[in-house]
Design an enzyme around this catalytic site. Structure first.
Site, PDB file in Angstrom:
ATOM      1  N   ASN A   7      15.871 -46.655 -28.663  1.00 16.71           N
ATOM      2  CA  ASN A   7      15.634 -46.130 -27.315  1.00 16.71           C
ATOM      3  C   ASN A   7      14.371 -46.825 -26.804  1.00 16.71           C
ATOM      4  O   ASN A   7      13.259 -46.483 -27.205  1.00 16.71           O
ATOM      5  CB  ASN A   7      15.434 -44.611 -27.388  1.00 16.71           C
ATOM      6  CG  ASN A   7      15.302 -43.975 -26.017  1.00 16.71           C
ATOM      7  OD1 ASN A   7      15.292 -44.675 -25.002  1.00 16.71           O
ATOM      8  ND2 ASN A   7      15.189 -42.660 -25.989  1.00 16.71           N
ATOM      9  N   ARG A  97      20.272 -46.796 -26.400  1.00 15.82           N
ATOM     10  CA  ARG A  97      20.370 -45.770 -25.375  1.00 15.82           C
ATOM     11  C   ARG A  97      20.081 -46.430 -24.024  1.00 15.82           C
ATOM     12  O   ARG A  97      19.050 -47.082 -23.862  1.00 15.82           O
ATOM     13  CB  ARG A  97      19.337 -44.685 -25.650  1.00 15.82           C
ATOM     14  CG  ARG A  97      19.442 -43.568 -24.667  1.00 15.82           C
ATOM     15  CD  ARG A  97      18.494 -42.446 -25.014  1.00 15.82           C
ATOM     16  NE  ARG A  97      18.786 -41.324 -24.147  1.00 15.82           N
ATOM     17  CZ  ARG A  97      18.212 -40.152 -24.256  1.00 15.82           C
ATOM     18  NH1 ARG A  97      17.342 -39.954 -25.212  1.00 15.82           N
ATOM     19  NH2 ARG A  97      18.516 -39.187 -23.428  1.00 15.82           N
ATOM     20  N   HIS A 186      21.411 -36.625 -20.095  1.00 15.82           N
ATOM     21  CA  HIS A 186      21.558 -35.925 -21.375  1.00 15.82           C
ATOM     22  C   HIS A 186      23.018 -35.949 -21.843  1.00 15.82           C
ATOM     23  O   HIS A 186      23.431 -35.105 -22.640  1.00 15.82           O
ATOM     24  CB  HIS A 186      21.133 -34.435 -21.289  1.00 15.82           C
ATOM     25  CG  HIS A 186      19.670 -34.198 -21.100  1.00 15.82           C
ATOM     26  ND1 HIS A 186      19.187 -33.084 -20.440  1.00 15.82           N
ATOM     27  CD2 HIS A 186      18.595 -34.913 -21.485  1.00 15.82           C
ATOM     28  CE1 HIS A 186      17.861 -33.137 -20.421  1.00 15.82           C
ATOM     29  NE2 HIS A 186      17.480 -34.231 -21.056  1.00 15.82           N
ATOM     30  N   HIS A 214      21.130 -27.444 -22.613  1.00 11.29           N
ATOM     31  CA  HIS A 214      20.117 -28.309 -23.245  1.00 11.29           C
ATOM     32  C   HIS A 214      18.762 -27.972 -22.613  1.00 11.29           C
ATOM     33  O   HIS A 214      18.499 -28.334 -21.463  1.00 11.29           O
ATOM     34  CB  HIS A 214      20.504 -29.774 -23.008  1.00 11.29           C
ATOM     35  CG  HIS A 214      19.535 -30.775 -23.570  1.00 11.29           C
ATOM     36  ND1 HIS A 214      19.867 -31.680 -24.554  1.00 11.29           N
ATOM     37  CD2 HIS A 214      18.240 -31.032 -23.267  1.00 11.29           C
ATOM     38  CE1 HIS A 214      18.825 -32.436 -24.837  1.00 11.29           C
ATOM     39  NE2 HIS A 214      17.815 -32.054 -24.065  1.00 11.29           N
ATOM     40  N   GLY A 218      13.036 -31.987 -20.745  1.00 10.35           N
ATOM     41  CA  GLY A 218      13.994 -32.018 -19.636  1.00 10.35           C
ATOM     42  C   GLY A 218      15.051 -30.967 -19.920  1.00 10.35           C
ATOM     43  O   GLY A 218      15.334 -30.677 -21.089  1.00 10.35           O
ATOM     44  N   ARG A 247       9.347 -30.892 -14.102  1.00 11.15           N
ATOM     45  CA  ARG A 247      10.192 -31.235 -12.952  1.00 11.15           C
ATOM     46  C   ARG A 247      10.599 -29.973 -12.211  1.00 11.15           C
ATOM     47  O   ARG A 247      10.898 -28.942 -12.827  1.00 11.15           O
ATOM     48  CB  ARG A 247      11.461 -31.973 -13.394  1.00 11.15           C
ATOM     49  CG  ARG A 247      11.229 -33.344 -13.969  1.00 11.15           C
ATOM     50  CD  ARG A 247      12.561 -34.076 -14.113  1.00 11.15           C
ATOM     51  NE  ARG A 247      12.420 -35.271 -14.922  1.00 11.15           N
ATOM     52  CZ  ARG A 247      13.036 -35.465 -16.092  1.00 11.15           C
ATOM     53  NH1 ARG A 247      13.854 -34.544 -16.574  1.00 11.15           N
ATOM     54  NH2 ARG A 247      12.856 -36.574 -16.748  1.00 11.15           N
ATOM     55  N   ASP A 288       4.327 -26.832 -21.966  1.00 14.18           N
ATOM     56  CA  ASP A 288       4.917 -26.602 -23.284  1.00 14.18           C
ATOM     57  C   ASP A 288       5.369 -25.144 -23.354  1.00 14.18           C
ATOM     58  O   ASP A 288       4.557 -24.230 -23.163  1.00 14.18           O
ATOM     59  CB  ASP A 288       3.893 -26.906 -24.380  1.00 14.18           C
ATOM     60  CG  ASP A 288       4.547 -26.863 -25.751  1.00 14.18           C
ATOM     61  OD1 ASP A 288       5.167 -25.830 -26.094  1.00 14.18           O
ATOM     62  OD2 ASP A 288       4.451 -27.862 -26.484  1.00 14.18           O
ATOM     63  N   ARG A 290       6.040 -23.150 -25.679  1.00 13.16           N
ATOM     64  CA  ARG A 290       5.331 -22.265 -26.609  1.00 13.16           C
ATOM     65  C   ARG A 290       4.088 -21.685 -25.953  1.00 13.16           C
ATOM     66  O   ARG A 290       3.800 -20.488 -26.072  1.00 13.16           O
ATOM     67  CB  ARG A 290       4.931 -23.029 -27.880  1.00 13.16           C
ATOM     68  CG  ARG A 290       6.080 -23.238 -28.811  1.00 13.16           C
ATOM     69  CD  ARG A 290       5.777 -24.316 -29.803  1.00 13.16           C
ATOM     70  NE  ARG A 290       5.774 -25.627 -29.152  1.00 13.16           N
ATOM     71  CZ  ARG A 290       6.032 -26.759 -29.756  1.00 13.16           C
ATOM     72  NH1 ARG A 290       6.277 -26.770 -31.031  1.00 13.16           N
ATOM     73  NH2 ARG A 290       6.028 -27.899 -29.101  1.00 13.16           N
ATOM     74  N   ILE A 337      13.614 -26.186 -26.825  1.00 12.73           N
ATOM     75  CA  ILE A 337      13.502 -24.773 -26.463  1.00 12.73           C
ATOM     76  C   ILE A 337      14.768 -24.010 -26.871  1.00 12.73           C
ATOM     77  O   ILE A 337      14.696 -22.939 -27.477  1.00 12.73           O
ATOM     78  CB  ILE A 337      13.275 -24.643 -24.932  1.00 12.73           C
ATOM     79  CG1 ILE A 337      11.975 -25.344 -24.530  1.00 12.73           C
ATOM     80  CG2 ILE A 337      13.280 -23.187 -24.500  1.00 12.73           C
ATOM     81  CD1 ILE A 337      11.798 -25.519 -23.019  1.00 12.73           C
ATOM     82  N   GLU A 390      20.979 -36.731 -30.809  1.00 14.43           N
ATOM     83  CA  GLU A 390      21.420 -37.827 -29.947  1.00 14.43           C
ATOM     84  C   GLU A 390      21.504 -39.141 -30.712  1.00 14.43           C
ATOM     85  O   GLU A 390      22.387 -39.953 -30.466  1.00 14.43           O
ATOM     86  CB  GLU A 390      20.458 -37.947 -28.748  1.00 14.43           C
ATOM     87  CG  GLU A 390      20.622 -36.777 -27.797  1.00 14.43           C
ATOM     88  CD  GLU A 390      19.485 -36.643 -26.793  1.00 14.43           C
ATOM     89  OE1 GLU A 390      18.465 -36.041 -27.158  1.00 14.43           O
ATOM     90  OE2 GLU A 390      19.624 -37.142 -25.679  1.00 14.43           O
TER      91      GLU A 390
HETATM   92  P1  AMP Z   1      12.614 -31.664 -26.618  1.00 12.70           P
HETATM   93  O1  AMP Z   1      12.439 -32.359 -25.297  1.00 12.70           O
HETATM   94  O2  AMP Z   1      14.029 -31.313 -26.928  1.00 12.70           O
HETATM   95  O3  AMP Z   1      11.898 -32.332 -27.758  1.00 12.70           O
HETATM   96  O4  AMP Z   1      11.888 -30.251 -26.432  1.00 12.70           O
HETATM   97  C1  AMP Z   1      10.503 -30.193 -26.245  1.00 12.70           C
HETATM   98  C2  AMP Z   1      10.101 -28.807 -25.824  1.00 12.70           C
HETATM   99  O5  AMP Z   1      10.625 -27.840 -26.739  1.00 12.70           O
HETATM  100  C3  AMP Z   1       8.589 -28.638 -25.877  1.00 12.70           C
HETATM  101  O6  AMP Z   1       8.018 -28.856 -24.626  1.00 12.70           O
HETATM  102  C4  AMP Z   1       8.407 -27.212 -26.282  1.00 12.70           C
HETATM  103  O7  AMP Z   1       8.099 -26.493 -25.101  1.00 12.70           O
HETATM  104  C5  AMP Z   1       9.751 -26.746 -26.777  1.00 12.70           C
HETATM  105  N1  AMP Z   1       9.671 -26.195 -28.132  1.00 12.70           N
HETATM  106  C6  AMP Z   1       9.697 -26.852 -29.291  1.00 12.70           C
HETATM  107  N2  AMP Z   1       9.581 -25.981 -30.317  1.00 12.70           N
HETATM  108  C7  AMP Z   1       9.501 -24.755 -29.782  1.00 12.70           C
HETATM  109  C8  AMP Z   1       9.356 -23.448 -30.297  1.00 12.70           C
HETATM  110  N3  AMP Z   1       9.296 -23.220 -31.601  1.00 12.70           N
HETATM  111  N4  AMP Z   1       9.312 -22.416 -29.426  1.00 12.70           N
HETATM  112  C9  AMP Z   1       9.373 -22.657 -28.108  1.00 12.70           C
HETATM  113  N5  AMP Z   1       9.492 -23.846 -27.554  1.00 12.70           N
HETATM  114  C10 AMP Z   1       9.554 -24.895 -28.372  1.00 12.70           C
END
Ligand code: AMP
Length: 407
Positions: A7, A97, A186, A214, A218, A247, A288, A290, A337, A390
């Protein structure tokens, strides 16, 4: 068969070397990320897994071009002591990708000269990603001359959408002349989730009906009917649809002129604000999930508002996609998430019980990498959690192209 998945971004290269037979029989030999290409000091993080134990190599050195980054990756993969292959010729194919190829290709294809031209033609619709993706292919051709180069488009899975779903209600020439339409993104993830859900449910893919949710940095959803995408939330760019980390998702386009007039922003500043300063970050200051969940738990009202807005859009889209997908088998949560955030899954599934969505709170708290279901006993609709992959999907499709096994 050993497949390298690449990628390529404007200043980065993400890669994974996978030895695979099929979706259930594979092993990841190495993963890595080259960052800060073109900056004074570049970084490489390379991981291997000897005996199932992660081994990490971190390097910092100037990497003026993608070609330099690619050469370093080859050196790490083939290192006499720590390498995972002896020779680059062990790599049968490289799966790239690629963001967008419009309507030109609706499936994964070998990256021929014609395909590369098509990727080039779509630069205006993917100005950040398509040029970098093409560069990745061209550099890979040089360092892996015997491997087959394959392009996997992030938009391809959504090409089965009917015109009523992909057309914008704007002057038709914008579509016929300028290719303006909903493409969706996605796609590789939604396709992987569709296949994984079918396997989990024990159904043929072409009889599988799901809503794929998803939720990562994003966020997008796909309505999947008979294994094919019939609608999705992202549009001509990834900005449309759900609220995301930074976004905005859907917004009245007239709001753009109004705020530009009020603030003096130009269109580039406006798009930057909508892509990078909006979403969760725009409402509560952090993107984020979390942190947003933690802040809300500590009584931060704006974090709570952000969570409610984020959740409500997903719920509304579940309702909309139930209209698009009869005989729905399952809702499927995936990505950072969707896979990990118990509170977000709980919020999404709370208050839409009238749609047949009823969560089991204890099952929702189970943490496993295996696909699993979290609906209450006797609930009319299954709710699944399936980790997306992916890279594996790209590797599978690359292998299928090499073997001539594409549908
Ligand atoms: P991704 O783009 O699929 O890697 O997802 C990234 C996002 O997943 C991050 O910005 C986090 O906000 C969220 N994330 C990852 N782990 C957790 C968790 N244990 N609890 C809540 N959100 C999470």
């Amino acid at each position: 068969m050993k497949i390298l998945v690449i990628n390529a971004g404007s200043s980065s290269l993400k890669y994974q070397l996978i030895d695979l037979e099929d979706a259930e029989h594979f092993s990841v030999l190495a993963t890595g990320l080259v960052e800060k290409i073109g900056e004074p000091v570049g970084c490489i993080t390379h991981k291997t897994f000897p005996g199932g134990v992660e081994r990490k190599i971190e390097e910092q050195e100037p990497l003026p071009t993608h070609a330099d980054g690619m050469k370093r990756v080859v050196a790490l993969l083939t290192d006499e002591q720590d390498g995972v292959i002896r020779d680059v010729n062990e790599i049968a194919g490289v799966g790239h990708r690629v963001l967008n190829c419009g309507e030109e290709y609706s499936d994964t294809v070998e990256a021929t000269a014609a395909v590369k031209d098509a990727i080039r033609r779509y630069f205006p619709l993917g100005p950040l990603h398509n040029p970098a993706n093409l560069m990745g292919i061209e550099e890979s051709e040089k360092v892996f001359p015997h491997a087959r180069q394959v392009a996997v488009f992030d938009t391809a899975f959504h090409q089965t959408m009917p015109p009523k779903a992909f057309m914008y209600a704007v002057p038709r020439q914008w579509y016929t002349q300028y290719h303006l339409r909903k493409y969706g993104f996605h796609g590789t993830s939604h396709k992987f989730i569709t296949g994984a859900a079918a396997r989990y449910l024990g159904k043929p893919v072409d009889q599988t009906n799901i809503i794929s949710i998803h939720l990562g940095n994003g966020c997008s959803m796909a309505a999947v009917r008979g294994g094919k995408c019939v609608d999705t939330t992202m549009g001509v760019t990834p900005l449309e649809g759900l609220m995301m980390g930074t976004r905005s998702g859907d917004i009245d386009p007239a709001a753009i002129e109004y705020i530009m007039d009020q603030t003096g922003m130009d269109i580039h500043q406006m798009l930057h604000a909508l892509n990078k300063e909006s979403g969760l970050k725009g409402i509560c200051g952090v993107n984020d999930m979390r942190e947003v969940v933690d802040k809300s738990a500590q009584g931060d009202e704006l974090a709570e508002l952000a969570l409610q807005m984020f959740t409500y859009r997903v719920q509304k889209t579940i309702g909309a996609y139930m209209a698009a997908v009869p005989n729905l088998d399952a809702l499927v949560f995936t990505a950072g998430i969707g896979q990990n955030s118990f509170p977000i899954r709980k919020r999404v599934c709370t208050g839409i019980e009238h749609l047949g969505v009823t969560l089991d709170e204890a099952k929702n708290l189970v943490r496993t990498d295996a696909p699993h279901e979290i609906q209450a006993d006797g609930a009319p609709l299954k709710i699944l959690v399936i980790p997306t992959n992916e890279e594996l999907q790209i590797a599978l499709e690359t292998k299928a192209v090499i073997e001539g096994n594409q549908p």
